[in-house]
Design a protein around this motif. Structure first.
Motif, PDB file in Angstrom:
ATOM      1  N   MET A  26       0.838  -1.186   0.000  1.00  0.00           N
ATOM      2  CA  MET A  26       0.000   0.000   0.000  1.00  0.00           C
ATOM      3  C   MET A  26       0.876   1.239   0.000  1.00  0.00           C
ATOM      4  O   MET A  26       1.809   1.348   0.788  1.00  0.00           O
ATOM      5  CB  MET A  26      -0.887   0.004   1.254  1.00  0.00           C
ATOM      6  CG  MET A  26      -1.771   1.215   1.362  1.00  0.00           C
ATOM      7  SD  MET A  26      -3.165   1.142   0.235  1.00  0.00           S
ATOM      8  CE  MET A  26      -4.211  -0.018   1.117  1.00  0.00           C
ATOM      9  N   VAL A  27       0.591   2.172  -0.900  1.00  0.00           N
ATOM     10  CA  VAL A  27       1.319   3.432  -0.922  1.00  0.00           C
ATOM     11  C   VAL A  27       0.327   4.562  -1.080  1.00  0.00           C
ATOM     12  O   VAL A  27      -0.744   4.386  -1.643  1.00  0.00           O
ATOM     13  CB  VAL A  27       2.333   3.479  -2.097  1.00  0.00           C
ATOM     14  CG1 VAL A  27       3.392   2.428  -1.933  1.00  0.00           C
ATOM     15  CG2 VAL A  27       1.630   3.313  -3.437  1.00  0.00           C
ATOM     16  N   SER A  28       0.673   5.732  -0.598  1.00  0.00           N
ATOM     17  CA  SER A  28      -0.176   6.902  -0.764  1.00  0.00           C
ATOM     18  C   SER A  28       0.206   7.610  -2.052  1.00  0.00           C
ATOM     19  O   SER A  28       1.328   7.483  -2.539  1.00  0.00           O
ATOM     20  CB  SER A  28      -0.003   7.855   0.426  1.00  0.00           C
ATOM     21  OG  SER A  28      -0.444   7.236   1.612  1.00  0.00           O
ATOM     22  N   ASN A  30       1.575  10.307  -4.453  1.00  0.00           N
ATOM     23  CA  ASN A  30       2.703  11.203  -4.273  1.00  0.00           C
ATOM     24  C   ASN A  30       2.786  12.168  -5.437  1.00  0.00           C
ATOM     25  O   ASN A  30       2.055  12.049  -6.402  1.00  0.00           O
ATOM     26  CB  ASN A  30       4.000  10.384  -4.143  1.00  0.00           C
ATOM     27  CG  ASN A  30       4.197   9.466  -5.331  1.00  0.00           C
ATOM     28  OD1 ASN A  30       4.214   9.929  -6.464  1.00  0.00           O
ATOM     29  ND2 ASN A  30       4.328   8.164  -5.080  1.00  0.00           N
ATOM     30  N   TYR A  88      -4.904  11.973 -10.879  1.00  0.00           N
ATOM     31  CA  TYR A  88      -4.134  10.808 -10.426  1.00  0.00           C
ATOM     32  C   TYR A  88      -3.893   9.890 -11.616  1.00  0.00           C
ATOM     33  O   TYR A  88      -4.820   9.586 -12.375  1.00  0.00           O
ATOM     34  CB  TYR A  88      -4.870  10.033  -9.334  1.00  0.00           C
ATOM     35  CG  TYR A  88      -4.051   8.866  -8.831  1.00  0.00           C
ATOM     36  CD1 TYR A  88      -3.078   9.063  -7.862  1.00  0.00           C
ATOM     37  CD2 TYR A  88      -4.206   7.591  -9.370  1.00  0.00           C
ATOM     38  CE1 TYR A  88      -2.280   8.017  -7.425  1.00  0.00           C
ATOM     39  CE2 TYR A  88      -3.420   6.537  -8.937  1.00  0.00           C
ATOM     40  CZ  TYR A  88      -2.462   6.750  -7.967  1.00  0.00           C
ATOM     41  OH  TYR A  88      -1.670   5.721  -7.558  1.00  0.00           O
ATOM     42  N   LYS A 104      -7.952  12.249  -0.972  1.00  0.00           N
ATOM     43  CA  LYS A 104      -6.658  11.622  -1.217  1.00  0.00           C
ATOM     44  C   LYS A 104      -6.840  10.257  -1.868  1.00  0.00           C
ATOM     45  O   LYS A 104      -7.940   9.699  -1.871  1.00  0.00           O
ATOM     46  CB  LYS A 104      -5.858  11.476   0.080  1.00  0.00           C
ATOM     47  CG  LYS A 104      -6.468  10.517   1.090  1.00  0.00           C
ATOM     48  CD  LYS A 104      -5.586  10.413   2.340  1.00  0.00           C
ATOM     49  CE  LYS A 104      -6.180   9.432   3.361  1.00  0.00           C
ATOM     50  NZ  LYS A 104      -5.308   9.293   4.562  1.00  0.00           N
ATOM     51  N   GLU A 106      -5.091   6.314  -2.075  1.00  0.00           N
ATOM     52  CA  GLU A 106      -4.157   5.304  -1.616  1.00  0.00           C
ATOM     53  C   GLU A 106      -4.130   4.183  -2.640  1.00  0.00           C
ATOM     54  O   GLU A 106      -5.179   3.760  -3.138  1.00  0.00           O
ATOM     55  CB  GLU A 106      -4.558   4.763  -0.235  1.00  0.00           C
ATOM     56  CG  GLU A 106      -4.393   5.781   0.877  1.00  0.00           C
ATOM     57  CD  GLU A 106      -4.723   5.221   2.251  1.00  0.00           C
ATOM     58  OE1 GLU A 106      -4.452   5.921   3.246  1.00  0.00           O
ATOM     59  OE2 GLU A 106      -5.256   4.087   2.318  1.00  0.00           O
ATOM     60  N   THR A 121      -7.781   3.558  -4.018  1.00  0.00           N
ATOM     61  CA  THR A 121      -8.921   3.867  -3.164  1.00  0.00           C
ATOM     62  C   THR A 121      -8.972   5.366  -2.945  1.00  0.00           C
ATOM     63  O   THR A 121      -7.985   5.965  -2.519  1.00  0.00           O
ATOM     64  CB  THR A 121      -8.803   3.142  -1.813  1.00  0.00           C
ATOM     65  OG1 THR A 121      -8.768   1.730  -2.034  1.00  0.00           O
ATOM     66  CG2 THR A 121      -9.987   3.463  -0.913  1.00  0.00           C
ATOM     67  N   ARG A 129     -13.951   6.145   2.798  1.00  0.00           N
ATOM     68  CA  ARG A 129     -13.620   5.587   1.490  1.00  0.00           C
ATOM     69  C   ARG A 129     -14.815   5.772   0.560  1.00  0.00           C
ATOM     70  O   ARG A 129     -15.892   5.259   0.806  1.00  0.00           O
ATOM     71  CB  ARG A 129     -13.268   4.110   1.612  1.00  0.00           C
ATOM     72  CG  ARG A 129     -12.063   3.856   2.499  1.00  0.00           C
ATOM     73  CD  ARG A 129     -11.741   2.374   2.571  1.00  0.00           C
ATOM     74  NE  ARG A 129     -10.645   2.116   3.493  1.00  0.00           N
ATOM     75  CZ  ARG A 129     -10.122   0.918   3.708  1.00  0.00           C
ATOM     76  NH1 ARG A 129     -10.620  -0.135   3.068  1.00  0.00           N
ATOM     77  NH2 ARG A 129      -9.131   0.764   4.567  1.00  0.00           N
ATOM     78  N   THR A 132     -13.378   3.085  -5.483  1.00  0.00           N
ATOM     79  CA  THR A 132     -12.177   2.344  -5.858  1.00  0.00           C
ATOM     80  C   THR A 132     -12.091   2.278  -7.380  1.00  0.00           C
ATOM     81  O   THR A 132     -13.111   2.182  -8.068  1.00  0.00           O
ATOM     82  CB  THR A 132     -12.167   0.914  -5.299  1.00  0.00           C
ATOM     83  OG1 THR A 132     -13.355   0.234  -5.717  1.00  0.00           O
ATOM     84  CG2 THR A 132     -12.096   0.917  -3.782  1.00  0.00           C
TER      85      THR A 132
END
Length: 249
Positions: A26-28, A30, A88, A104, A106, A121, A129, A132
């Motif tokens: 899992m990464v946020s 960036n 994104y 945001k 994730e 997500t 949430r 997705t």
């Protein structure tokens, strides 16, 4: 605001795909994948105009708003995107979407290098949430008989060049026996009202598939009127714009 989230079908589908690919991470979002949208295109925020004659009706668990919903098959307008959006882009560089700047993203990626699947997500400012978006090589779906009432649907401009059936933003309710399932997601083709089968929402692209679903809890609306009222409000419109902004390059 919608109440606490439950995982939709798309999350289960993505999880099944990821289990085949191995362990994930899992990464946020960036700066390399999420940045302010300098000049949002009309395709990223196209929307079908809702009739103004409908009166607002509160829902049991969703934020209300004035107005109703456009009829099925309404073509999105070319109105400019509202301010305060971010863009994104998935690590594969192919799939992207726009979302409110105070929300945001994730990202969960499958195993392997490079990973062949990922699920983004989208989380709102309160930590809920909201949606997705999955991009990968494989997906699966289930089907069962339903009777459908369609509130809105419209082609997704950024996915127009992908294999048929064409990707559509869709908001509708499926009824089976006494149970009602509300869905806002990407559908393969325009959803048809009346008796039919549940939609799997698998959008085929040049190198894989995309699935995108708003994450409703079970029984999110007290009635169809409440669902239309939520759609006309800020949250409903933000999620609709997100789905309509999805593109593949």
């Amino acid at each position: 605001m919608r109440p606490a989230f439950r995982a939709p079908v798309v999350t289960a589908l993505a999880a099944a795909a990821l289990s085949l690919a191995g362990c994930g991470a899992m990464v946020s979002a960036n700066p390399s994948t999420s940045s302010p949208a300098a000049s949002p295109s009309s395709s990223a925020t196209a929307s079908a105009t809702a009739p103004s004659s409908a009166s607002p009706g509160p829902s049991a668990s969703a934020g209300g708003g004035a107005g109703g919903a456009a009829s099925p098959g309404t073509t999105p307008s070319s109105a400019p995107a509202p301010a305060g959006l971010k863009a994104y882009t998935f690590p594969n560089g192919h799939v992207s979407f726009k979302y409110p700047a105070d929300w945001k993203v994730e990202l969960f990626t499958g195993g392997g290098s490079p990973s062949e699947s990922a699920t983004a997500t989208v989380i709102d400012a309160s930590g809920t949430r909201q949606a997705t978006v999955y991009a990968g090589k494989i997906a699966d779906g289930v089907s069962h008989p339903v009777t459908r009432t369609v509130f809105e649907s419209a082609p997704v401009p950024g996915l127009a060049g992908q294999p048929a059936p064409a990707a559509h933003y869709a908001f509708y309710v499926d009824r089976m026996d006494s149970n009602a399932t509300y869905r806002m997601h990407l559908a393969a083709g325009a959803p048809k009202p009346g008796p039919g089968s549940a939609l799997d929402g698998i959008i085929r692209t040049g190198n894989g598939v995309i699935l995108a679903d708003v994450q409703f809890i079970e029984k999110p609306f007290a009635s169809d009127a409440a669902a239309k009222s939520w759609l006309a409000g800020a949250e409903g419109q933000a999620l609709k714009a997100l789905l309509l902004s999805i593109s593949y390059n």
